[in-house]
Motif scaffolding. Structure first.
Motif, PDB file in Angstrom:
ATOM      1  N   ALA A  69      -3.345 -12.253   1.227  1.00 36.46           N
ATOM      2  CA  ALA A  69      -4.660 -12.276   1.874  1.00 36.46           C
ATOM      3  C   ALA A  69      -4.651 -13.110   3.155  1.00 36.46           C
ATOM      4  CB  ALA A  69      -5.708 -12.811   0.898  1.00 36.46           C
ATOM      5  N   THR A  70      -3.852 -14.177   3.172  1.00 39.32           N
ATOM      6  CA  THR A  70      -3.771 -15.001   4.387  1.00 39.32           C
ATOM      7  C   THR A  70      -3.246 -14.189   5.561  1.00 39.32           C
ATOM      8  OG1 THR A  70      -3.394 -17.004   3.092  1.00 39.32           O
ATOM      9  CG2 THR A  70      -2.774 -17.083   5.402  1.00 39.32           C
ATOM     10  N   GLU A  71      -2.261 -13.329   5.292  1.00 38.99           N
ATOM     11  CA  GLU A  71      -1.709 -12.511   6.373  1.00 38.99           C
ATOM     12  C   GLU A  71      -2.729 -11.482   6.859  1.00 38.99           C
ATOM     13  OE1 GLU A  71       0.674 -11.156   9.323  1.00 38.99           O
ATOM     14  OE2 GLU A  71       0.781 -13.015   8.158  1.00 38.99           O
ATOM     15  N   LEU A  72      -3.583 -10.996   5.957  1.00 37.97           N
ATOM     16  CA  LEU A  72      -4.645 -10.089   6.392  1.00 37.97           C
ATOM     17  C   LEU A  72      -5.588 -10.810   7.350  1.00 37.97           C
ATOM     18  CD1 LEU A  72      -6.199  -7.441   6.328  1.00 37.97           C
ATOM     19  CD2 LEU A  72      -7.310  -8.211   4.202  1.00 37.97           C
ATOM     20  N   ALA A  73      -5.939 -12.058   7.013  1.00 36.48           N
ATOM     21  CA  ALA A  73      -6.800 -12.843   7.907  1.00 36.48           C
ATOM     22  C   ALA A  73      -6.104 -13.089   9.241  1.00 36.48           C
ATOM     23  CB  ALA A  73      -7.167 -14.166   7.241  1.00 36.48           C
TER      24      ALA A  73
ATOM     25  N   TYR B  85      -7.391   2.279   3.185  1.00 33.49           N
ATOM     26  CA  TYR B  85      -7.962   1.904   4.476  1.00 33.49           C
ATOM     27  C   TYR B  85      -9.459   2.197   4.504  1.00 33.49           C
ATOM     28  CZ  TYR B  85      -8.474   1.571   9.569  1.00 33.49           C
ATOM     29  OH  TYR B  85      -8.865   1.217  10.841  1.00 33.49           O
ATOM     30  N   GLU B  86      -9.872   3.276   3.814  1.00 35.65           N
ATOM     31  CA  GLU B  86     -11.297   3.609   3.743  1.00 35.65           C
ATOM     32  C   GLU B  86     -12.058   2.521   2.993  1.00 35.65           C
ATOM     33  OE1 GLU B  86     -12.774   6.069   5.364  1.00 35.65           O
ATOM     34  OE2 GLU B  86     -10.773   6.441   6.206  1.00 35.65           O
ATOM     35  N   ASP B  87     -11.455   2.011   1.906  1.00 37.53           N
ATOM     36  CA  ASP B  87     -12.077   0.896   1.181  1.00 37.53           C
ATOM     37  C   ASP B  87     -12.262  -0.296   2.116  1.00 37.53           C
ATOM     38  OD1 ASP B  87     -12.072   2.299  -1.250  1.00 37.53           O
ATOM     39  OD2 ASP B  87     -10.079   1.540  -1.794  1.00 37.53           O
ATOM     40  N   PHE B  88     -11.226  -0.582   2.876  1.00 40.18           N
ATOM     41  CA  PHE B  88     -11.266  -1.730   3.783  1.00 40.18           C
ATOM     42  C   PHE B  88     -12.351  -1.555   4.843  1.00 40.18           C
ATOM     43  CE2 PHE B  88      -9.467  -3.657   7.778  1.00 40.18           C
ATOM     44  CZ  PHE B  88      -9.819  -4.960   7.465  1.00 40.18           C
ATOM     45  N   LYS B  89     -12.466  -0.368   5.388  1.00 38.59           N
ATOM     46  CA  LYS B  89     -13.484  -0.132   6.416  1.00 38.59           C
ATOM     47  C   LYS B  89     -14.887  -0.341   5.851  1.00 38.59           C
ATOM     48  CE  LYS B  89     -12.232   3.958   7.964  1.00 38.59           C
ATOM     49  NZ  LYS B  89     -12.216   5.163   8.841  1.00 38.59           N
ATOM     50  N   ALA B  90     -15.093   0.056   4.592  1.00 40.20           N
ATOM     51  CA  ALA B  90     -16.410  -0.128   3.975  1.00 40.20           C
ATOM     52  C   ALA B  90     -16.720  -1.617   3.805  1.00 40.20           C
ATOM     53  CB  ALA B  90     -16.452   0.586   2.623  1.00 40.20           C
TER      54      ALA B  90
ATOM     55  N   SER C 148      -1.590  -1.225  10.539  1.00 36.58           N
ATOM     56  CA  SER C 148      -1.579  -2.690  10.559  1.00 36.58           C
ATOM     57  C   SER C 148      -2.214  -3.261   9.295  1.00 36.58           C
ATOM     58  CB  SER C 148      -2.323  -3.206  11.788  1.00 36.58           C
ATOM     59  OG  SER C 148      -1.651  -2.855  12.969  1.00 36.58           O
ATOM     60  N   PHE C 149      -3.287  -2.612   8.824  1.00 37.94           N
ATOM     61  CA  PHE C 149      -3.945  -3.078   7.599  1.00 37.94           C
ATOM     62  C   PHE C 149      -3.003  -2.988   6.409  1.00 37.94           C
ATOM     63  CE2 PHE C 149      -6.099  -1.573   3.708  1.00 37.94           C
ATOM     64  CZ  PHE C 149      -6.710  -2.761   3.341  1.00 37.94           C
ATOM     65  N   LEU C 150      -2.367  -1.836   6.235  1.00 40.27           N
ATOM     66  CA  LEU C 150      -1.479  -1.652   5.087  1.00 40.27           C
ATOM     67  C   LEU C 150      -0.268  -2.582   5.163  1.00 40.27           C
ATOM     68  CD1 LEU C 150      -1.589   2.249   4.759  1.00 40.27           C
ATOM     69  CD2 LEU C 150      -2.812   0.548   3.380  1.00 40.27           C
ATOM     70  N   ALA C 151       0.238  -2.794   6.378  1.00 45.48           N
ATOM     71  CA  ALA C 151       1.390  -3.688   6.541  1.00 45.48           C
ATOM     72  C   ALA C 151       1.025  -5.124   6.179  1.00 45.48           C
ATOM     73  CB  ALA C 151       1.908  -3.620   7.969  1.00 45.48           C
ATOM     74  N   ALA C 152      -0.208  -5.526   6.510  1.00 44.07           N
ATOM     75  CA  ALA C 152      -0.635  -6.905   6.246  1.00 44.07           C
ATOM     76  C   ALA C 152      -0.642  -7.225   4.759  1.00 44.07           C
ATOM     77  CB  ALA C 152      -2.021  -7.145   6.836  1.00 44.07           C
ATOM     78  N   LEU C 153      -0.805  -6.203   3.921  1.00 46.57           N
ATOM     79  CA  LEU C 153      -0.872  -6.423   2.476  1.00 46.57           C
ATOM     80  C   LEU C 153       0.499  -6.407   1.804  1.00 46.57           C
ATOM     81  CD1 LEU C 153      -4.016  -4.272   1.562  1.00 46.57           C
ATOM     82  CD2 LEU C 153      -3.879  -6.739   1.953  1.00 46.57           C
ATOM     83  N   LYS C 154       1.543  -6.106   2.556  1.00 47.98           N
ATOM     84  CA  LYS C 154       2.884  -6.043   1.975  1.00 47.98           C
ATOM     85  C   LYS C 154       3.551  -7.418   2.029  1.00 47.98           C
ATOM     86  CE  LYS C 154       3.679  -1.181   3.128  1.00 47.98           C
ATOM     87  NZ  LYS C 154       4.504  -0.230   3.913  1.00 47.98           N
ATOM     88  N   PRO C 155       4.009  -7.928   0.897  1.00 47.78           N
ATOM     89  CA  PRO C 155       4.614  -9.270   0.885  1.00 47.78           C
ATOM     90  C   PRO C 155       5.861  -9.375   1.762  1.00 47.78           C
ATOM     91  CG  PRO C 155       4.880  -8.166  -1.243  1.00 47.78           C
ATOM     92  CD  PRO C 155       3.929  -7.344  -0.456  1.00 47.78           C
ATOM     93  N   GLN C 156       6.674  -8.324   1.793  1.00 50.37           N
ATOM     94  CA  GLN C 156       7.880  -8.373   2.625  1.00 50.37           C
ATOM     95  C   GLN C 156       7.508  -8.559   4.091  1.00 50.37           C
ATOM     96  OE1 GLN C 156       7.123  -6.020   0.405  1.00 50.37           O
ATOM     97  NE2 GLN C 156       8.898  -5.486  -0.879  1.00 50.37           N
ATOM     98  N   ASN C 157       6.446  -7.887   4.510  1.00 55.48           N
ATOM     99  CA  ASN C 157       5.989  -7.999   5.892  1.00 55.48           C
ATOM    100  C   ASN C 157       5.505  -9.412   6.193  1.00 55.48           C
ATOM    101  OD1 ASN C 157       4.813  -6.759   8.523  1.00 55.48           O
ATOM    102  ND2 ASN C 157       3.037  -7.720   7.553  1.00 55.48           N
ATOM    103  N   MET C 158       4.734  -9.986   5.252  1.00 55.27           N
ATOM    104  CA  MET C 158       4.199 -11.325   5.473  1.00 55.27           C
ATOM    105  C   MET C 158       5.318 -12.354   5.593  1.00 55.27           C
ATOM    106  SD  MET C 158       1.464 -13.469   3.180  1.00 55.27           S
ATOM    107  CE  MET C 158       1.034 -15.158   3.603  1.00 55.27           C
TER     108      MET C 158
END
Length: 497
Positions: free
Chosen positions: A364-368, A405-410, A431-441
């Motif tokens: 979640a921190t990476e999403l922020a 992504y639709e959930d996120f937009k809502a 970018s949204f989906l990548a932010a939720l991946k631990p490897q990416n973070m």
């Protein structure tokens, strides 16, 4: 499995699970009697060189020391380190002139010196084991440097990190403890010999020669200090460094214990090395982890008790100089050996560790961060939006990777109205989906000492280099002591001619 293999597995399992009747501890290579013998030999050489005893007396004393040492291996011989307990036997063998060996010395300076000699040896043993334990952690980190594991704060999953990052953290802590041992060794390796009870002697006792023959750096300058202040002070250094090592070891074992409580722990022992239950067939008890933590607690307890007991002592209270520093060093070496042994046999399940991370909102921190970096939303508001995403997912029993992504937009639309942000979301789906991946973070981390693969590789390389340097330091100290031993043996042999 052959009988030989079965017995070997049983022996290792016993060590790891802590079922042995005696704790796994390092063995002092020389006991009290051995060090008393070395001090007697050094005294004989020094007294002869200073003309305090004649060559004939020196030969008689040397012959007697040799005979007593030969007897020391006989069954029933009391290998005491107390000179007055040994002196009657020496007089019986060599006559009363043997008591000249005790000229210009006391059981006080001898006791302090003998304690330092033992502490010195055990400090090097603990240091060597610390090197081996660090190497085991670094070798394991090198096998799985970028495997994703959960990181915790306050017992709650917080952020994903890599296994290499996690293990180099503990290797780094143990590296600092090695520095502390080097400093402690420098404090301990000074000689009280020749100070007698406190004020030296009217005989020309050569304290520098005694120090050299026993491998000390130098005599402690003030004779009162050397027998009544310095030894207690150096003991505090020992219980300090052993307590520090124990605290780090306890934290590591606590981490391991916590993951063993899960249905699918990501560190496991091989089945034939695990501690089973006498009644519950399904149980695999991590006895090695449990006993490591218990041993670490014992070390801290020894140190704390010694400090509390010693604080009431006056400078001449010789009974306050106890065995606790020896016990702390011995127990600490055992704790470190258990950690090394565990990481020699641990099986790591990368998929299990990743599944734990994916099961919660550790990214979640990476999403922020991504909302601030790519959508230009201030961090506190980005943090609030990420928290709303987490609440949405948990309320709907969704894992992060299940949120669309639709959930996120809502979620964003509601937050934008509340926070008066632009209605149009400036963060794309990729970018949204990548932010939720631990490897990416993990890999996006840019900070010095972070979990990204480049930093982990660099830390492993640097720490392996430091291990090599520490091995060289250890060899240097061992060589210096061996050289002093050889010089003492040569000088003592000359008395026998």
């Amino acid at each position: 499995m052959t009988t030989k293999t079965l017995l070997a597995s049983l022996a290792l399992a016993t060590a790891l699970t802590g079922w042995s009747a005696s704790p796994l501890m390092a063995q002092d290579p020389r006991d009290d009697f051995d060090w008393l013998d070395r001090m007697n030999r050094a005294s004989a050489v020094m007294l002869a060189d200073q003309g305090v005893i004649t060559p004939e007396q020196a030969k008689t004393i040397a012959d007697t020391i040799e005979q007593v040492y030969a007897l020391s291996s006989e069954p029933g011989f009391s290998r005491s380190g107390y000179h007055l307990g040994l002196e009657p036997l020496m007089i019986e063998i060599g006559g009363v002139d043997i008591s000249r060996l005790h000229t210009g010395r006391s059981t006080i300076d001898m006791g302090r010196s003998g304690l330092r000699l033992r502490e010195r040896d055990l400090l090097l043993s603990t240091y060597e084991q610390l090197i081996n334990t660090r190497q085991a952690l670094l070798d394991y980190a090198a096998k799985y440097p970028n495997a994703i594991v959960p990181g915790y704060t306050l017992g709650v999953q917080a952020q994903p990190i890599s296994l290499g990052h996690y293990l180099t953290a503990y290797a780094g802590a143990f590296e600092r403890h090695a520095d502390y041992i080097e400093q402690t060794y420098d404090v301990v390796n000074y000689s009280p010999m020749g100070s007698a009870a406190m004020g030296t002697s009217s005989y020309p006792i050569d304290r520098q020669q005694l120090s050299d023959l026993l491998g000390f750096t130098a005599p402690i300058r003030n004779s009162f200090d050397s027998v009544h202040l310095a030894t207690l002070e150096s003991a505090m250094h020992i219980v300090g460094v052993t307590s520090a090592i124990a605290m780090t070891s306890s934290q590591l074992s606590s981490d391991l214990e916590n993951q063993f409580r899960m249905v699918k722990p990501w560190f496991t022992f091989p089945y034939d090395l695990d501690g089973g239950s006498s009644i519950m067939p399904q149980k695999q008890n991590p006895g090695g982890v449990n006993s490591t933590r218990t041993g670490a607690s014992d070390v801290v307890g020894i140190g704390a008790a010694y400090m509390f007991d010693s604080i009431k002592s006056a400078s001449g209270d010789t009974d306050m100089i106890g065995e606790e520093p020896i016990e702390a060093l011995t127990a600490t070496t055992g704790v470190l050996k258990r950690i090394e042994d565990m990481f020699e046999v641990f099986e790591f399940h990368e998929d299990r560790a990743l599944d734990v991370v994916l099961g919660d909102y550790a990214t979640a921190t990476e999403l922020a961060n991504t909302l601030q970096r790519e959508a230009n939303i201030p961090f506190r508001e980005a943090h609030h939006i990420a928290a709303l995403v987490v609440n949405f997912g948990r309320t709907n029993d969704l894992r992060p990777i299940d949120i669309t992504y639709e959930d996120f937009k809502a979620v964003y639309a509601e937050a934008a109205e509340e926070l008066q942000l632009p209605a149009e979301l400036a963060l794309g789906e990729e970018s949204f989906l990548a932010a939720l991946k631990p490897q990416n973070m993990v890999e996006k981390s840019q900070g010095f000492g972070g979990p990204q693969s480049s930093e982990v590789a660099s830390m492993i390389e640097e720490m392996n280099s430091t291990v090599a340097s520490d091995k060289a330091w250890l060899e240097q100290q061992q060589s210096a002591l061996a050289e002093a031993d050889a010089k003492l043996d040569e000088a003592f042999a000359a008395l026998l001619k």
